[in-house]
Design a protein around this motif. Structure first.
Motif, short mmCIF file in Angstrom:
data_model
loop_
_atom_site.label_atom_id
_atom_site.label_comp_id
_atom_site.label_asym_id
_atom_site.label_seq_id
_atom_site.Cartn_x
_atom_site.Cartn_y
_atom_site.Cartn_z
N LYS A 231 80.12 40.57 23.01
CA LYS A 231 79.19 39.55 22.53
C LYS A 231 77.77 39.98 22.89
N ILE A 232 76.91 40.01 21.90
CA ILE A 232 75.55 40.47 22.14
C ILE A 232 74.55 39.40 21.70
N PHE A 233 73.63 39.08 22.59
CA PHE A 233 72.60 38.10 22.28
C PHE A 233 71.25 38.82 22.29
N ALA A 234 70.59 38.84 21.14
CA ALA A 234 69.33 39.59 21.07
C ALA A 234 68.23 38.76 20.43
N ASP A 235 67.00 39.02 20.86
CA ASP A 235 65.84 38.35 20.28
C ASP A 235 65.01 39.35 19.49
N ILE A 236 64.63 38.93 18.29
CA ILE A 236 63.72 39.74 17.48
C ILE A 236 62.34 39.12 17.63
N TYR A 237 61.40 39.88 18.15
CA TYR A 237 60.05 39.35 18.33
C TYR A 237 59.14 39.77 17.19
N VAL A 238 58.43 38.80 16.65
CA VAL A 238 57.40 39.10 15.65
C VAL A 238 56.09 38.50 16.15
N GLU A 239 55.00 38.84 15.46
CA GLU A 239 53.69 38.39 15.95
C GLU A 239 53.23 37.07 15.36
N ARG A 240 53.69 36.78 14.14
CA ARG A 240 53.18 35.58 13.47
C ARG A 240 54.30 34.78 12.82
N ASP A 241 54.03 33.50 12.60
CA ASP A 241 55.02 32.64 11.95
C ASP A 241 55.39 33.17 10.57
N SER A 242 54.38 33.71 9.86
CA SER A 242 54.64 34.21 8.50
C SER A 242 55.66 35.36 8.56
N GLN A 243 55.55 36.18 9.62
CA GLN A 243 56.49 37.30 9.74
C GLN A 243 57.89 36.79 10.10
N LYS A 244 57.90 35.71 10.87
CA LYS A 244 59.18 35.11 11.23
C LYS A 244 59.93 34.68 9.95
N SER A 245 59.17 34.08 9.03
CA SER A 245 59.82 33.64 7.78
C SER A 245 60.35 34.83 7.00
N ILE A 246 59.61 35.94 7.02
CA ILE A 246 60.06 37.12 6.28
C ILE A 246 61.38 37.62 6.85
N VAL A 247 61.44 37.68 8.18
CA VAL A 247 62.65 38.22 8.82
C VAL A 247 63.84 37.30 8.59
N ILE A 248 63.58 35.97 8.65
CA ILE A 248 64.68 35.01 8.51
C ILE A 248 65.13 34.86 7.05
N GLY A 249 64.14 34.88 6.15
CA GLY A 249 64.46 34.75 4.73
C GLY A 249 64.80 33.33 4.35
N SER A 250 65.04 33.14 3.05
CA SER A 250 65.30 31.80 2.56
C SER A 250 66.62 31.28 3.12
N ARG A 251 66.54 30.17 3.81
CA ARG A 251 67.71 29.54 4.46
C ARG A 251 68.49 30.49 5.38
N GLY A 252 67.75 31.42 5.94
CA GLY A 252 68.40 32.32 6.91
C GLY A 252 69.19 33.45 6.28
N ALA A 253 69.06 33.61 4.93
CA ALA A 253 69.89 34.59 4.24
C ALA A 253 69.61 36.01 4.72
N ARG A 254 68.32 36.31 4.89
CA ARG A 254 67.97 37.67 5.27
C ARG A 254 68.43 37.99 6.69
N LEU A 255 68.22 37.05 7.59
CA LEU A 255 68.63 37.27 8.98
C LEU A 255 70.14 37.51 9.07
N LYS A 256 70.87 36.78 8.22
CA LYS A 256 72.32 36.93 8.20
C LYS A 256 72.69 38.36 7.78
N GLU A 257 71.96 38.83 6.76
CA GLU A 257 72.21 40.18 6.26
C GLU A 257 71.85 41.22 7.33
N VAL A 258 70.71 40.99 7.99
CA VAL A 258 70.28 41.88 9.08
C VAL A 258 71.38 41.94 10.14
N GLY A 259 71.89 40.76 10.48
CA GLY A 259 72.92 40.67 11.50
C GLY A 259 74.17 41.43 11.12
#
Ligand SMILES: Nc1nc2c(ncn2[C@@H]2O[C@H](COP(=O)(O)OP(=O)(O)OP(=O)(O)O)[C@@H](O)[C@H]2O)c(=O)[nH]1
Length: 298
Positions: A231-259
């Motif tokens: 089990k791995i727990f990791a944090d992705i750090y970004v600099e701005r809220d706008s970048q956070k949205s990019i990484v997470i994607g619409s409804r978390g779709a992108r983050l899921k794919e990244v994962g």
């Protein structure tokens, strides 16, 4: 020259340097034969110094992967440059990489002049030769030979594997006589967490148009091994809220794919099943803040 010509065992440290995107990480991976340093078609994606170790009957080659030297614009940039120079000063052989598909520029001259000051043996490596025709390659080799008195000049393609063996032989030839530096079964001495962090970072950068590479850092906060599951727990750090949205994607779709992409790679690395829990956090201006930089391992 035959690799066992002199019957001497050699061991030492080598690194590839060169401008961003010169193909250093890809070459490191091609030599070590396993994906240990992340690659991407965006400049400056290598952060951590990751060593790969090549074991041969006659030699042990410890490869150090460094970020590209570049004109610093932030505190992070300055620290990265210091890190590069520090690495350079500790290596026996330095391979300066010149991508064959781009003309030699001021950055290449700058780097060649810097390595000229060091005690290491310096080899020129003309990379990505699969991308150019023989005339262009000949021209590049000529220009490179006029830049500095390199111990050797070797054209390679890390992608096709062309001349990679020859490059390894050349590096070994210039390494000092030395007993083995690491035990046989080790291919990297980087902590697992760092490698895992790099794999998550690579997945998070994939397909993102914006210039995010400098704005993402990954920290593995916790790893728990439960039988055949890690089990791995990791944090992705970004600099701005706008970048956070990019990484997470619409409804978390992108983050899921990244994962899921990262998970596949991590499972390969660890040889176990992996549960990966990712969180995206904003650390404002982390590249300019000494405290944040320390926290993120710089
Ligand atoms: N065709 C071809 N592409 C290559 C070769 N080597 C590297 N590349 C590509 O060039 C790009 C940059 O390669 P990297 O290995 O990440 O370059 P780097 O010098 O480590 O880059 P930084 O981390 O930015 O300093 C990637 O898209 C690679 O796939 C090669 O031999 N042939």
């Amino acid at each position: 020259m035959d690799r066992k010509d002199d019957g001497v065992y050699r061991a030492g440290f080598a690194c590839f340097v060169g401008r961003p995107n010169a193909g250093k990480s890809t070459l490191t991976n091609a030599i070590i034969g396993q994906k240990i340093a992340i690659t991407s078609n965006k400049p400056q994606t290598t952060r951590h110094i990751i060593r790969g170790i090549l074991h041969r009957p006659d030699a042990q080659l410890v490869l150090v992967d460094t970020p590209g030297l570049h004109r610093p614009r932030t505190l992070l940039g300055e620290r990265l440059n210091d890190l590069v120079r520090e690495t350079w000063s500790e290596t026996d052989v330095i391979g300066v990489c010149f991508p064959a598909d781009e003309p030699i520029g001021r950055g290449d001259r700058f780097i060649s002049a810097e390595v000229g000051e060091l005690k290491a043996k310096v080899i020129a490596v003309v990379t990505k030769v699969d991308l150019v025709n023989p005339q262009t390659l000949a021209q590049r080799l000529l220009t490179v030979s006029q830049l500095y008195d390199f111990a050797e000049i070797i054209p390679v393609s890390a992608v096709s594997g062309h001349q990679v063996e020859n490059l390894i032989d050349a590096i070994v030839r210039h390494m000092p006589e030395s007993p083995q530096l690491y035990p046989d079964d080790i291919i990297t001495d980087e902590p697992e967490q760092v490698l895992i962090g790099e794999l998550v970072r690579e997945a998070a950068l994939e397909g993102v148009r914006e210039e995010l590479p400098h704005s993402i850092a990954v920290i593995v906060e916790e790893m728990q091994v439960e039988g055949k599951l890690t089990k791995i727990f990791a944090d992705i750090y970004v600099e701005r809220d706008s970048q956070k949205s990019i990484v997470i994607g619409s409804r978390g779709a992108r983050l899921k794919e990244v994962g899921s992409k990262a998970r596949v790679q991590i499972e390969k690395l660890l040889g176990t099943k992996v549960y990966l829990d990712l969180h995206v956090r904003v650390a404002k201006e982390w590249q300019r803040d000494p405290k944040q930089l320390r926290k993120l391992g710089f």
